[in-house]
Design a protein around this motif. Sequence first.
Motif, PDB file in Angstrom:
ATOM      1  N   SER A 140       9.928 -28.617  -0.471  1.00 36.58           N
ATOM      2  CA  SER A 140       9.196 -27.528  -0.278  1.00 36.58           C
ATOM      3  C   SER A 140       9.935 -26.312  -0.948  1.00 36.58           C
ATOM      4  CB  SER A 140       8.814 -27.304   1.288  1.00 36.58           C
ATOM      5  OG  SER A 140       8.059 -28.158   1.580  1.00 36.58           O
ATOM      6  N   LEU A 141       9.076 -25.125  -1.050  1.00 37.74           N
ATOM      7  CA  LEU A 141       9.679 -23.892  -1.611  1.00 37.74           C
ATOM      8  C   LEU A 141       8.948 -22.916  -0.520  1.00 37.74           C
ATOM      9  CD1 LEU A 141      11.249 -22.090  -3.658  1.00 37.74           C
ATOM     10  CD2 LEU A 141       9.144 -21.920  -4.965  1.00 37.74           C
ATOM     11  N   GLU A 142       9.884 -22.233  -0.047  1.00 32.53           N
ATOM     12  CA  GLU A 142       9.499 -21.214   0.852  1.00 32.53           C
ATOM     13  C   GLU A 142       9.555 -19.747   0.275  1.00 32.53           C
ATOM     14  OE1 GLU A 142      11.172 -20.548   4.751  1.00 32.53           O
ATOM     15  OE2 GLU A 142       9.447 -20.105   5.690  1.00 32.53           O
ATOM     16  N   LEU A 143       8.555 -18.996   0.306  1.00 30.99           N
ATOM     17  CA  LEU A 143       8.641 -17.618  -0.190  1.00 30.99           C
ATOM     18  C   LEU A 143       8.200 -16.669   0.733  1.00 30.99           C
ATOM     19  CD1 LEU A 143       6.632 -18.690  -3.553  1.00 30.99           C
ATOM     20  CD2 LEU A 143       9.233 -17.981  -3.363  1.00 30.99           C
ATOM     21  N   ILE A 144       9.250 -15.725   1.262  1.00 32.41           N
ATOM     22  CA  ILE A 144       9.046 -15.003   2.456  1.00 32.41           C
ATOM     23  C   ILE A 144       8.943 -13.643   1.846  1.00 32.41           C
ATOM     24  CG2 ILE A 144      10.067 -14.025   4.574  1.00 32.41           C
ATOM     25  CD1 ILE A 144      11.230 -16.767   4.825  1.00 32.41           C
ATOM     26  N   ALA A 145       8.009 -12.953   2.499  1.00 30.73           N
ATOM     27  CA  ALA A 145       7.766 -11.588   2.028  1.00 30.73           C
ATOM     28  C   ALA A 145       8.266 -10.740   3.238  1.00 30.73           C
ATOM     29  CB  ALA A 145       6.406 -11.060   1.806  1.00 30.73           C
ATOM     30  N   ASP A 146       9.575 -10.375   3.078  1.00 28.44           N
ATOM     31  CA  ASP A 146      10.425  -9.481   4.124  1.00 28.44           C
ATOM     32  C   ASP A 146      10.341  -8.226   3.929  1.00 28.44           C
ATOM     33  OD1 ASP A 146      11.892 -10.127   2.044  1.00 28.44           O
ATOM     34  OD2 ASP A 146      13.823 -10.670   3.338  1.00 28.44           O
ATOM     35  N   LYS A 149       6.040  -4.351   7.739  1.00 30.67           N
ATOM     36  CA  LYS A 149       4.652  -4.990   7.870  1.00 30.67           C
ATOM     37  C   LYS A 149       3.697  -3.872   7.750  1.00 30.67           C
ATOM     38  CE  LYS A 149       5.187  -9.398  10.357  1.00 30.67           C
ATOM     39  NZ  LYS A 149       4.480 -10.070  11.382  1.00 30.67           N
ATOM     40  N   LYS A 150       4.026  -2.740   8.094  1.00 27.06           N
ATOM     41  CA  LYS A 150       2.843  -1.683   8.026  1.00 27.06           C
ATOM     42  C   LYS A 150       2.099  -1.410   6.540  1.00 27.06           C
ATOM     43  CE  LYS A 150       2.239   3.105   9.682  1.00 27.06           C
ATOM     44  NZ  LYS A 150       1.084   3.568   8.713  1.00 27.06           N
ATOM     45  N   ASP A 151       0.953  -1.776   6.592  1.00 31.67           N
ATOM     46  CA  ASP A 151       0.186  -1.584   5.564  1.00 31.67           C
ATOM     47  C   ASP A 151       0.480  -2.375   4.341  1.00 31.67           C
ATOM     48  OD1 ASP A 151      -1.379   0.576   6.791  1.00 31.67           O
ATOM     49  OD2 ASP A 151      -0.145   2.076   6.010  1.00 31.67           O
ATOM     50  N   LEU A 152       1.014  -3.353   4.677  1.00 30.86           N
ATOM     51  CA  LEU A 152       1.721  -4.344   3.693  1.00 30.86           C
ATOM     52  C   LEU A 152       0.555  -4.990   2.679  1.00 30.86           C
ATOM     53  CD1 LEU A 152       4.184  -5.251   2.379  1.00 30.86           C
ATOM     54  CD2 LEU A 152       4.096  -7.133   4.095  1.00 30.86           C
ATOM     55  N   LYS A 153       0.757  -5.057   1.562  1.00 32.02           N
ATOM     56  CA  LYS A 153      -0.091  -5.804   0.751  1.00 32.02           C
ATOM     57  C   LYS A 153       1.043  -6.765  -0.196  1.00 32.02           C
ATOM     58  CE  LYS A 153      -3.622  -2.450  -0.761  1.00 32.02           C
ATOM     59  NZ  LYS A 153      -4.278  -2.150  -1.841  1.00 32.02           N
ATOM     60  N   VAL A 154       0.704  -8.053  -0.320  1.00 29.27           N
ATOM     61  CA  VAL A 154       1.508  -8.723  -0.859  1.00 29.27           C
ATOM     62  C   VAL A 154       0.777  -9.883  -1.800  1.00 29.27           C
ATOM     63  CG1 VAL A 154       3.489 -10.503  -0.958  1.00 29.27           C
ATOM     64  CG2 VAL A 154       3.058  -8.835   0.878  1.00 29.27           C
ATOM     65  N   TYR A 166      -1.569 -11.519   0.583  1.00 23.23           N
ATOM     66  CA  TYR A 166      -1.804 -10.794   2.204  1.00 23.23           C
ATOM     67  C   TYR A 166      -2.022  -9.502   2.138  1.00 23.23           C
ATOM     68  CZ  TYR A 166       0.146  -9.767   6.718  1.00 23.23           C
ATOM     69  OH  TYR A 166       0.592  -9.258   7.888  1.00 23.23           O
ATOM     70  N   GLN A 167      -2.800  -9.023   3.198  1.00 25.25           N
ATOM     71  CA  GLN A 167      -3.533  -7.820   3.172  1.00 25.25           C
ATOM     72  C   GLN A 167      -4.137  -7.525   4.379  1.00 25.25           C
ATOM     73  OE1 GLN A 167      -6.076  -6.693  -0.163  1.00 25.25           O
ATOM     74  NE2 GLN A 167      -6.124  -4.767   0.676  1.00 25.25           N
ATOM     75  N   ASN A 168      -4.065  -6.540   5.080  1.00 29.53           N
ATOM     76  CA  ASN A 168      -4.856  -6.268   6.395  1.00 29.53           C
ATOM     77  C   ASN A 168      -4.210  -7.155   7.466  1.00 29.53           C
ATOM     78  OD1 ASN A 168      -6.405  -4.384   5.015  1.00 29.53           O
ATOM     79  ND2 ASN A 168      -8.012  -5.609   4.504  1.00 29.53           N
ATOM     80  N   ASP A 169      -2.939  -7.335   7.390  1.00 28.26           N
ATOM     81  CA  ASP A 169      -2.380  -8.305   8.338  1.00 28.26           C
ATOM     82  C   ASP A 169      -2.756  -9.669   8.418  1.00 28.26           C
ATOM     83  OD1 ASP A 169      -0.996  -5.983   9.348  1.00 28.26           O
ATOM     84  OD2 ASP A 169      -2.507  -5.511  10.694  1.00 28.26           O
ATOM     85  N   ASP A 170      -3.372 -10.147   7.123  1.00 27.36           N
ATOM     86  CA  ASP A 170      -3.641 -11.410   7.178  1.00 27.36           C
ATOM     87  C   ASP A 170      -3.811 -12.067   5.793  1.00 27.36           C
ATOM     88  OD1 ASP A 170      -4.384 -14.228   7.907  1.00 27.36           O
ATOM     89  OD2 ASP A 170      -6.367 -13.351   8.982  1.00 27.36           O
ATOM     90  N   PHE A 171      -3.722 -13.313   5.565  1.00 32.30           N
ATOM     91  CA  PHE A 171      -3.778 -13.915   3.999  1.00 32.30           C
ATOM     92  C   PHE A 171      -5.311 -13.807   3.687  1.00 32.30           C
ATOM     93  CE2 PHE A 171       0.459 -15.538   5.510  1.00 32.30           C
ATOM     94  CZ  PHE A 171       0.749 -15.518   4.156  1.00 32.30           C
ATOM     95  N   GLN A 172      -5.341 -13.687   2.549  1.00 32.29           N
ATOM     96  CA  GLN A 172      -6.872 -13.498   1.906  1.00 32.29           C
ATOM     97  C   GLN A 172      -7.093 -14.633   1.081  1.00 32.29           C
ATOM     98  OE1 GLN A 172      -8.422 -10.596   2.936  1.00 32.29           O
ATOM     99  NE2 GLN A 172      -6.556 -10.072   4.093  1.00 32.29           N
ATOM    100  N   LYS A 173      -8.259 -15.065   0.752  1.00 29.86           N
ATOM    101  CA  LYS A 173      -8.854 -16.086  -0.108  1.00 29.86           C
ATOM    102  C   LYS A 173      -8.396 -15.528  -1.483  1.00 29.86           C
ATOM    103  CE  LYS A 173     -11.963 -19.406   1.544  1.00 29.86           C
ATOM    104  NZ  LYS A 173     -12.696 -18.983   2.767  1.00 29.86           N
ATOM    105  N   SER A 206       6.830 -15.220  -8.154  1.00 31.52           N
ATOM    106  CA  SER A 206       7.078 -13.681  -8.111  1.00 31.52           C
ATOM    107  C   SER A 206       6.380 -13.181  -6.473  1.00 31.52           C
ATOM    108  CB  SER A 206       6.204 -12.700  -9.108  1.00 31.52           C
ATOM    109  OG  SER A 206       6.953 -13.157 -10.354  1.00 31.52           O
ATOM    110  N   ILE A 207       7.257 -12.588  -6.124  1.00 33.04           N
ATOM    111  CA  ILE A 207       6.514 -11.767  -4.664  1.00 33.04           C
ATOM    112  C   ILE A 207       6.194 -10.406  -4.998  1.00 33.04           C
ATOM    113  CG2 ILE A 207       6.643 -11.196  -2.353  1.00 33.04           C
ATOM    114  CD1 ILE A 207       8.459 -13.607  -2.322  1.00 33.04           C
ATOM    115  N   VAL A 208       5.275  -9.721  -5.092  1.00 31.49           N
ATOM    116  CA  VAL A 208       4.960  -8.483  -5.543  1.00 31.49           C
ATOM    117  C   VAL A 208       4.231  -7.898  -4.158  1.00 31.49           C
ATOM    118  CG1 VAL A 208       3.484  -6.814  -7.218  1.00 31.49           C
ATOM    119  CG2 VAL A 208       4.427  -9.186  -7.812  1.00 31.49           C
TER     120      VAL A 208
END
Length: 319
Positions: A140-146, A149-154, A166-173, A206-208
Amino acid sequence: MNIFQESRCSILGVLLVFFLQGSCADPDVEVHKAVGDSLELIADYPKKDLEVLWRYNDTTFAEYRNDDFQKVKSELFNRLKMNKNNINVTVTDLTLQDSGIFSVVAESKSEMYKTKVFVLHVHGSCADPDVEVHKAVGDSLELIADYPKKDLKVQWRYNQIAFAEYQNDDFQKVKSELFNNRLKMNKNNISVTVTDLTLQDSGRFSIVAESKSEQYKSKHFVLHVHDLIREVKIEDSYFWLQSKNLCMFHLRCVASGDQNLSYSWISPQTQGPQLNINLSLTESATLSCTANNTVSVKYTTKTVVCTDKSEVQQFCVKS
Ligand SMILES: *[C@@H]1O[C@H](CO)[C@@H](O)[C@H](O)[C@H]1NC(C)=O
Ligand SMILES: *[C@@H]1O[C@H](CO)[C@@H](O)[C@H](O)[C@H]1NC(C)=O
Ligand SMILES: *[C@@H]1O[C@H](CO)[C@@H](O)[C@H](O)[C@H]1NC(C)=O
Ligand SMILES: *[C@@H]1O[C@H](CO)[C@@H](O)[C@H](O)[C@H]1NC(C)=O
Ligand SMILES: *[C@@H]1O[C@H](CO)[C@@H](O)[C@H](O)[C@H]1NC(C)=O
Ligand SMILES: *[C@@H]1O[C@H](CO)[C@@H](O)[C@H](O)[C@H]1NC(C)=O
């Protein structure tokens, strides 16, 4: 959602240099961008009867007519965002190869507007350098967005295509079918895990990330998925040298699985898949070969014996 822009260097920023030129076009504007940035090309002309062409090195890649964007044959950019309201075309995820000449050509029924020319220079991004990651098939490959958390969009991307958000404190479709049911998302540590890796998953992840106030540095991982070594064996053959009463052994270590392997032998210690040894009559030797790639190691041993070959010189192959 908004276009994500990869870490934009403030130093590179957007530097505009104007050159005076002939009178029928605005002067060329030099635009400097970093890899991953976006280029916005706005047609801010009066909307009445407006027709606009967006061109790259003289090839049209977007067209606006009859109050709407039109289909264009060009395959030039599949990274375009078009906005009807402000007649704005955005090229996203700029690459070094996008450097070139962009122009916005516009006219109405009654007027030919001045053409706008942008000379784009895309520079290496100031993102952190790529991290090389080696994994075995099935891992497995784990990609953590560390990030804070405030207003975070990933956005998580694979070869530039977004596959998790990820946006609004949750994963998005996300529309992408990439990795489908092999994705695991974890809200607590804001991580995305791709499970059951296959050889074809090798590529650039990539993690943006950004918050309302800040664009974070993007992280890039170049994943190399390797096969595990399945089997390793020693093949041997020997030549009976009667004059010296010895067997000249030629041994080969053969492993299956990955293509890119290293081989080593112990006693005698050597590198590489081949080994030659001489044994005198009735002498035996136990040899060990180790094959490894980045993700696995396998090892085998074999005992060979020099037996009397009183016949004429011959080449024997034993399995
Ligand atoms: C142009 O469009 C993009 C998205 O399509 C938007 O983010 C950007 O704000 C627009 N620019 C202007 C000046 O309206
Ligand atoms: C576009 O033009 C620039 C310079 O004029 C050139 O370096 C670049 O390779 C061209 N790109 C393509 C895709 O033709
Ligand atoms: C993130 O959370 C998942 C699920 O709880 C866990 O398996 C994983 O180890 C966590 N990763 C880190 C780096 O803490
Ligand atoms: C083979 O493995 C070596 C050592 O890990 C590495 O330096 C090299 O780039 C690999 N070659 C290929 C073609 O993968
Ligand atoms: C084996 O013996 C032959 C003949 O004396 C010699 O040429 C060869 O170098 C020897 N090989 C090794 C691995 O010692
Ligand atoms: C095998 O292992 C050695 C020592 O750990 C390493 O230097 C070498 O790169 C590995 N080979 C491959 C193909 O990864």
